[in-house]
Every structure is written in structure tokens, then in C-alpha cells.
Design a protein around this motif. Structure first.
Motif, short mmCIF file in Angstrom:
data_model
loop_
_atom_site.label_atom_id
_atom_site.label_comp_id
_atom_site.label_asym_id
_atom_site.label_seq_id
_atom_site.Cartn_x
_atom_site.Cartn_y
_atom_site.Cartn_z
N ARG A 177 0.75 -1.16 -0.11
CA ARG A 177 0.03 -0.05 0.08
C ARG A 177 0.83 1.18 0.12
N TRP A 178 0.96 2.12 -0.99
CA TRP A 178 1.60 3.18 -1.31
C TRP A 178 1.03 4.33 -0.35
N HIS A 179 1.72 5.18 0.34
CA HIS A 179 1.36 6.34 1.01
C HIS A 179 1.92 7.68 0.35
N ASN A 180 2.26 7.70 -0.78
CA ASN A 180 2.68 8.86 -1.53
C ASN A 180 1.94 8.98 -3.20
N ASP A 181 2.08 9.96 -3.55
CA ASP A 181 1.73 10.07 -4.87
C ASP A 181 2.53 9.54 -5.94
N ARG A 182 2.33 8.20 -6.29
CA ARG A 182 3.26 7.63 -7.29
C ARG A 182 3.60 8.20 -8.60
N SER A 183 2.65 9.03 -8.77
CA SER A 183 3.07 9.89 -10.11
C SER A 183 3.98 10.88 -9.97
N LEU A 184 4.40 10.98 -8.83
CA LEU A 184 5.70 12.17 -8.54
C LEU A 184 6.94 11.29 -8.40
N THR A 185 6.89 10.13 -8.37
CA THR A 185 8.08 9.20 -8.18
C THR A 185 8.41 8.16 -9.35
N GLU A 186 7.31 8.25 -10.18
CA GLU A 186 7.63 7.24 -11.22
C GLU A 186 8.58 7.12 -12.25
N LYS A 187 9.35 8.41 -12.34
CA LYS A 187 10.36 8.64 -13.10
C LYS A 187 11.59 8.37 -12.25
N ASN A 188 11.71 8.17 -11.04
CA ASN A 188 12.91 7.84 -10.28
C ASN A 188 13.14 6.41 -10.49
N LEU A 189 14.33 6.19 -10.06
CA LEU A 189 15.04 4.98 -10.10
C LEU A 189 14.43 3.52 -9.42
N SER A 190 14.41 2.62 -9.80
CA SER A 190 13.87 1.38 -8.88
C SER A 190 15.20 0.53 -8.82
N PRO A 191 15.25 -0.04 -7.51
CA PRO A 191 16.25 -0.65 -7.47
C PRO A 191 16.26 -2.27 -8.04
N LEU A 192 17.51 -2.60 -8.33
CA LEU A 192 17.54 -4.07 -8.98
C LEU A 192 17.89 -5.21 -7.65
N SER A 193 17.68 -6.16 -7.72
CA SER A 193 17.78 -7.33 -6.78
C SER A 193 19.41 -6.93 -6.11
N THR A 194 20.28 -6.47 -6.93
CA THR A 194 21.74 -6.55 -6.56
C THR A 194 21.92 -4.93 -6.03
N SER A 195 21.04 -4.15 -6.27
CA SER A 195 21.48 -2.92 -5.99
C SER A 195 21.62 -2.61 -4.31
N THR A 196 22.46 -1.75 -4.15
CA THR A 196 22.56 -1.30 -2.67
C THR A 196 21.66 -0.09 -2.63
N ILE A 197 20.82 0.05 -1.28
CA ILE A 197 19.65 0.66 -1.03
C ILE A 197 19.80 1.24 0.34
N ASP A 198 19.11 2.41 0.26
CA ASP A 198 19.08 3.23 1.81
C ASP A 198 17.55 3.46 1.83
N VAL A 199 17.34 2.66 3.10
CA VAL A 199 15.74 2.81 3.70
C VAL A 199 15.55 3.35 5.20
N LYS A 200 14.45 3.64 5.30
CA LYS A 200 14.16 3.78 6.57
C LYS A 200 12.73 2.86 7.00
N TYR A 201 12.79 2.08 7.96
CA TYR A 201 11.89 0.96 8.09
C TYR A 201 11.47 0.79 9.70
N GLN A 202 10.35 0.18 9.86
CA GLN A 202 10.22 -0.33 10.97
C GLN A 202 9.39 -1.61 10.87
N VAL A 203 9.42 -2.74 11.36
CA VAL A 203 8.53 -4.02 11.00
C VAL A 203 8.08 -4.52 12.30
N GLN A 204 6.87 -4.93 12.21
CA GLN A 204 6.03 -5.76 13.48
C GLN A 204 5.35 -6.81 12.87
N ASP A 205 4.90 -7.86 13.71
CA ASP A 205 3.98 -8.89 13.43
C ASP A 205 2.63 -8.47 13.46
N ILE A 206 1.69 -9.40 13.40
CA ILE A 206 0.29 -9.11 13.30
C ILE A 206 -0.26 -8.63 14.60
#
Length: 190
Positions: A77-106
């Protein structure tokens, strides 16, 4: 003769020890039942999330299928207007990425987050994408730099039947993720 009696006695002691060690597992313990119940709860929960609708009747989560595993998928579920990011890069599986995240269970048990990290920058987790859960590879490959998403990873694309730290076997994982960048590449991220 005395030696044979001693050996026989030692054999019986060792055999009795093994029988006593194995007895609890033969009698059964409630851990498998607990995980069986947890697995069913996770399966029911993810089916409900996949069927959730927004106020207009559209699916709240988009199912993103794996390119390499016919059974692999995540819900996003996207929380941003994807039309504003659609021309930005998408990572490949071998890409190094920078993210902010949090994770929880159900059950909303917080498992991990990037907010206590200070390198390479405040709250940033830097990783090679394919060194993470297969569900992350599926999801992050579908994102563009600047996207923010809720990602639901089914247990089959997470840790499966294995326990991992705070993660119980058969746990679906709910990530809040923002793809900040792909170090080494120029982007026009928002």
C-alpha cells in the motif's frame, strides 16, 4: 566376566538416559500446537488484508507477484503520490539501497526498525537488496526512490517455519518502508 557386567550396566544407564531425554518429545508439548494456531491466524489475517477495500471499493493493498517464484508475493500500500516518483530509479535485486523502516508482526509486536541507526546516516539502513528477505526483494524492486509503503510479507516470503529473534515461526511481517536512495546513482527523489 566382571567387565561384561560393567559394560552391560553402562549400556543400560546410557539407554535409560536417552529414553528419558526423548520421552518429553514423545509425550508431546504444546509448542507445535501454538505455532499451528499462530500459522492459521497469520493465514486468515493476510487473506483479510488482501480483501480489504478503501472507501471507493478499490483494494487497499496491491498484490505484487515475484518474478522468480510463482507462489511468491507481497501486499503493498503506497502512501505517496506515485506519479511524483514514477521517473525515479527502482532498485535491482543487486542494488545497494538506503531505507528507513520499522517492522512488526500481526499482533503489533515491534520486531526491528532503522531509527536507532546512526550510520551511514541518521535512521538509515543501507543494505544490498538481495541480502534480505525474499519479500523485501519483491517489494523494494517494485518501488521507486521516494516511495513510502506499507508492505505485508507473508511468512513464506519471510522466515517461514523458522524462529528468528523476536519473530515466531509462521509470522507475516508488516513493514513501514521509505526508499530513500540507491547510493552511487543520481536520482530526482522528492
Amino acid at each position: 566376566m566382571k567387565y561384561c557386567k560393567t559394560m552391560k550396566k553402562t549400556f543400560y544407564i546410557i539407554a535409560a538416559f536417552f529414553v528419558l531425554c526423548m520421552l518429553p518429545s514423545c509425550l508431546g508439548d504444546d509448542e507445535p500446537e501454538t505455532y499451528e494456531k499462530w500459522r492459521k491466524e497469520n493465514e486468515k489475517w493476510i487473506d483479510a488484508k488482501a480483501a480489504e477495500k478503501d472507501e471507493s471499493g478499490a483494494n487497499l493493498y496491491e498484490r505484487i507477484n515475484s518474478a522468480w517464484d510463482n507462489n511468491g508475493y507481497v501486499l503493498m500500500r503506497w502512501h505517496n503520490d506515485r506519479s511524483l516518483t514514477e521517473k525515479n530509479l527502482s532498485p535491482l535485486s543487486t542494488s545497494t539501497i538506503d531505507v528507513k523502516y520499522q517492522v512488526q508482526d500481526i499482533d503489533s509486536v515491534m520486531i526491528d526498525n532503522s531509527y536507532s541507526r546512526t550510520t551511514p546516516a541518521d535512521s538509515v539502513y543501507r543494505t544490498q537488496l538481495n541480502k534480505n528477505l525474499s519479500g523485501w526483494v519483491i517489494a523494494l524492486s517494485a518501488m521507486h526512490v521516494g516511495d513510502s509503503c506499507t508492505i505485508i510479507i507473508p511468512y513464506s516470503q519471510a522466515y517461514g517455519a523458522r524462529e528468528y529473534g523476536k519473530v515466531k515461526p509462521y509470522s507475516n511481517l508488516i513493514f513501514q518502508v521509505r526508499l530513500l536512495g540507491i547510493p552511487g546513482y543520481q536520482t530526482d527523489a522528492i
